[in-house]
Design a protein around this motif. Structure first.
Motif, short mmCIF file in Angstrom:
data_model
loop_
_atom_site.label_atom_id
_atom_site.label_comp_id
_atom_site.label_asym_id
_atom_site.label_seq_id
_atom_site.Cartn_x
_atom_site.Cartn_y
_atom_site.Cartn_z
N GLN A 48 12.49 -48.91 6.88
CA GLN A 48 11.47 -49.23 5.89
C GLN A 48 10.07 -49.17 6.50
OE1 GLN A 48 12.86 -53.02 4.50
NE2 GLN A 48 14.46 -52.11 3.24
N ARG A 123 18.22 -36.83 0.87
CA ARG A 123 18.20 -37.32 -0.50
C ARG A 123 19.56 -36.99 -1.09
NH1 ARG A 123 14.87 -35.37 -5.72
NH2 ARG A 123 15.42 -37.14 -7.01
N ALA A 126 20.15 -40.55 -6.07
CA ALA A 126 18.94 -41.37 -6.11
C ALA A 126 18.67 -42.07 -4.78
CB ALA A 126 19.07 -42.41 -7.22
N GLN A 127 19.59 -41.96 -3.83
CA GLN A 127 19.43 -42.63 -2.54
C GLN A 127 18.70 -41.74 -1.54
OE1 GLN A 127 22.93 -44.96 -1.16
NE2 GLN A 127 23.98 -43.78 -2.75
N GLN A 128 17.86 -42.37 -0.72
CA GLN A 128 17.17 -41.65 0.34
C GLN A 128 17.41 -42.35 1.66
OE1 GLN A 128 13.27 -40.12 -0.30
NE2 GLN A 128 13.48 -40.23 -2.52
N PHE A 129 17.63 -41.56 2.70
CA PHE A 129 17.88 -42.08 4.04
C PHE A 129 16.99 -41.33 5.02
CE2 PHE A 129 21.78 -42.45 1.60
CZ PHE A 129 22.21 -43.74 1.88
N GLN A 149 27.11 -47.13 4.73
CA GLN A 149 26.41 -46.75 3.50
C GLN A 149 26.05 -45.26 3.49
OE1 GLN A 149 22.72 -48.84 2.85
NE2 GLN A 149 22.48 -48.04 0.80
N PHE A 150 25.59 -44.73 4.62
CA PHE A 150 25.17 -43.33 4.65
C PHE A 150 26.36 -42.38 4.46
CE2 PHE A 150 23.94 -39.50 7.18
CZ PHE A 150 22.98 -39.03 6.29
N ALA A 153 27.62 -42.48 0.93
CA ALA A 153 26.77 -41.74 0.00
C ALA A 153 27.14 -40.26 0.01
CB ALA A 153 25.30 -41.93 0.37
N GLY A 157 28.56 -38.51 -3.28
CA GLY A 157 27.43 -37.80 -3.86
C GLY A 157 27.81 -36.45 -4.41
#
Length: 191
Positions: A48, A123, A126-129, A149-150, A153, A157
């Protein structure tokens, strides 16, 4: 005392502006400051901070990758490593692969991608890493945790759009068929 606080805020704002202006060394220093003020490079706090303070914000043009090669999985040529992946459909033979073994290695690989190591943005829906890739294995790779989590996704996805920190396109990956291939490789590494 109040003057000191105002001066400190002005200096911080100036360093953030420099980091976002495109100066690579200032951007790296900003990333190091985020790392120093967080529990580690894989923490949400670090990611973040980097997103908020160190990243230039171009407006990337996202497009879903065309349906191309199907996902494949199996035992790699070394006879030890399981893989699941797909060819990216680019002329240079690039691909996107998950690799694992029974000794606990679990990582993603951008096969034959010639870009430098560093942070890349994914991307996925809707998730971004923002994740770090290095060349410790020869190709661009990053360690991942099965069930994290990654990786989840990617399993659930539809497509992944990968760009560098400046927003330049690196690779598009169609994730249709990824779930079965990825889950099969993970199961084979645990079994």
């Amino acid at each position: 005392m109040r003057t000191c606080w105002i001066a400190a805020l002005i200096c911080l704002a100036a360093s953030v502006a420099q980091a976002q202006s495109g100066d690579p060394m200032e951007q790296q220093r900003c990333i190091w400051r985020c790392l120093a003020g967080s529990p580690g490079a894989h923490s949400a706090q670090y990611n973040q901070c980097v997103e908020r303070l160190c990243v230039q914000r171009p407006t990337p043009q996202y497009s879903a990758p065309a349906v191309g090669s199907p996902w494949k999985s199996g035992l790699a040529a070394d006879g030890v490593t399981q893989f699941a992946g797909v060819d990216a459909g680019q002329a240079n033979g690039t691909g996107f692969y998950y690799m694992c073994d029974r000794q606990g290695q679990s990582y993603l690989m951008l096969y034959r991608h010639q870009g430098p190591p560093g942070l890349l943005r994914f991307r996925i829906g809707a998730q971004q890493f923002t994740v770090p890739f290095d060349r410790s294995r020869g190709e661009l790779t990053m360690n991942v945790i099965p069930g994290g989590q990654f990786l989840n996704a990617l399993i659930y996805g539809q497509s992944a759009w990968i760009s560098d920190m400046r927003g330049s396109h690196v690779m598009s990956v169609n994730l249709q068929g990824a779930a079965a291939a990825l889950q099969g490789a993970i199961a084979a590494c645990r079994g």
